[in-house]
Design a protein around this motif. Sequence first.
Motif, PDB file in Angstrom:
ATOM      1  N   LYS A  25       0.865  -1.181   0.000  1.00 12.70           N
ATOM      2  CA  LYS A  25       0.000   0.000   0.000  1.00 12.70           C
ATOM      3  C   LYS A  25       0.910   1.242   0.000  1.00 12.70           C
ATOM      4  CE  LYS A  25      -3.981   1.326   2.832  1.00 12.70           C
ATOM      5  NZ  LYS A  25      -4.769   0.921   3.991  1.00 12.70           N
ATOM      6  N   PRO A  26       0.678   2.220  -0.919  1.00 16.00           N
ATOM      7  CA  PRO A  26       1.554   3.390  -0.915  1.00 16.00           C
ATOM      8  C   PRO A  26       1.523   4.096   0.438  1.00 16.00           C
ATOM      9  CG  PRO A  26      -0.130   3.543  -2.642  1.00 16.00           C
ATOM     10  CD  PRO A  26      -0.404   2.304  -1.870  1.00 16.00           C
ATOM     11  N   ARG A  27       2.682   4.508   0.905  1.00 14.98           N
ATOM     12  CA  ARG A  27       2.746   5.125   2.238  1.00 14.98           C
ATOM     13  C   ARG A  27       2.858   6.650   2.162  1.00 14.98           C
ATOM     14  NH1 ARG A  27       1.131   1.450   5.091  1.00 14.98           N
ATOM     15  NH2 ARG A  27       2.077  -0.603   4.956  1.00 14.98           N
ATOM     16  N   THR A  28       3.684   7.148   1.239  1.00 13.12           N
ATOM     17  CA  THR A  28       3.869   8.609   1.227  1.00 13.12           C
ATOM     18  C   THR A  28       2.677   9.258   0.511  1.00 13.12           C
ATOM     19  OG1 THR A  28       4.990   8.653  -0.891  1.00 13.12           O
ATOM     20  CG2 THR A  28       6.375   8.290   1.046  1.00 13.12           C
ATOM     21  N   ILE A  29       2.439  10.509   0.878  1.00 11.84           N
ATOM     22  CA  ILE A  29       1.299  11.224   0.289  1.00 11.84           C
ATOM     23  C   ILE A  29       1.440  11.315  -1.238  1.00 11.84           C
ATOM     24  CG2 ILE A  29       0.084  13.450   0.244  1.00 11.84           C
ATOM     25  CD1 ILE A  29      -0.441  11.959   2.818  1.00 11.84           C
ATOM     26  N   PRO A  30       2.613  11.727  -1.781  1.00  7.81           N
ATOM     27  CA  PRO A  30       2.696  11.802  -3.254  1.00  7.81           C
ATOM     28  C   PRO A  30       2.436  10.453  -3.920  1.00  7.81           C
ATOM     29  CG  PRO A  30       4.563  12.914  -2.243  1.00  7.81           C
ATOM     30  CD  PRO A  30       3.838  12.233  -1.132  1.00  7.81           C
TER      31      PRO A  30
END
Length: 373
Positions: free
Chosen positions: A70-75
């Motif tokens: 799952k993508p973690r950073t906001i961008p």
Amino acid sequence: MRKEILKSVKRVVIKIGSRVLTDADGALDLAVIGRICRDLAALHARHLQVVVVSSGAIAAGRSELGLTEKPRTIPHKQAAAAIGQSLLMRAYEEALEPHGLKAAQILLTSEDLVNRQRFLNARATMDALLGFGIIPVINENDTVVVDEIKFGDNDNLSALVTNVAEAHLLLILTDIEGFYSADPHHDPEARLIPLVKGITREVERAAGGADSTVGTGGMATKVAAAKKAGKNGVPTIMVDGKRDGIIAAALRGDEVGTLFLPAAVGLNRRKHWIAYTLKPSGRVMVDEGAREVLLKRGKSLLPSGVVRVEGRFDRGGCVRICGPDGVEFARGLSDYSSAETARLVGKKSSEIDDILGYHYGDVIIHRDNLVVL
Ligand SMILES: Nc1ncnc2c1ncn2[C@@H]1O[C@H](COP(=O)(O)OP(=O)(O)O)[C@@H](O)[C@H]1O
Ligand SMILES: N[C@@H](CCC(=O)OP(=O)(O)O)C(=O)O
């Protein structure tokens, strides 16, 4: 009882979770989307109006990008949402097309609903789309709003959309049969609860977080959504969205999943907006006497009952109202800014003019702008 409730349902908000829309590899599950759209077409044929709140953009984008986690950073979340949202819409369009139906994308941010004008615009757009026989498919505008990804979840959004759309029912499709006495992924003794009459502390305690790498919020945000919808007089049904024919079964009144009954007396729509859509920017602490009259006698908040002001708010801003124990028990729109209210603490209404040199009225928060939580 379900059949009785469903008789008066003409407009329904259907919230579809990421876990429902994706397969074991995390890609969009086109077979499930096909089945859901077939069910939506059947509702449409019965002249039921449907507004969809669909998650799945981040999950679809992540799969398209080949990310294993799952993508973690906001961008990264925003990039995944940007890629996935168009895939998601294409999947709905293609699945609705054989039934002669069309989807319309609506991407909302919390600001759109906080601003009353934009809120009413969103309502008018939804009405127009439904009038054309088109199915609005709503998601958070994840690509532009950092706050939305950090704090937002579509369970909450779907509860707010029931207010925008003036819907009669919220149907939440998730990856589990319904609401259990505990998270069945952790507790083998957990039992399905078919009917929740009121959302008590005990119910809230039983609702855990998301146990997946895909969903956001888990059961806690779904119960909170049912509570919000219920305060608006709207019941919520939660079911396993992967099950074939489940939407039809739920709307027929079959005993599937969990039914959350609404509060006996719903808030009017404007008060619901004050209590649940606006973000309070300050706190007004009141004494016990003021708390009593606000809670029990339906009065406005006078300056004499205020003991302290915290945070900054403008005239007309939304504030939390807290008792001597510091616990928020009501929320409202203040007739005076935080700076003005601070100068009026403990004073009589008749002194306002002398203290400020002007006065907007005798009360800090008028009853019409105040909601007990
Ligand atoms: N009391 C409970 N009853 C049912 N599920 C629960 C409960 N507490 C926590 N959960 C978890 O909530 C999950 C569903 O939420 P989530 O993963 O956010 O799904 P969605 O993508 O549909 O929003 C379930 O799979 C379950 O693990
Ligand atoms: N807006 C996000 C979904 C956020 C969300 O609440 O997800 P879920 O818990 O699966 O309903 C997306 O489209 O990926």
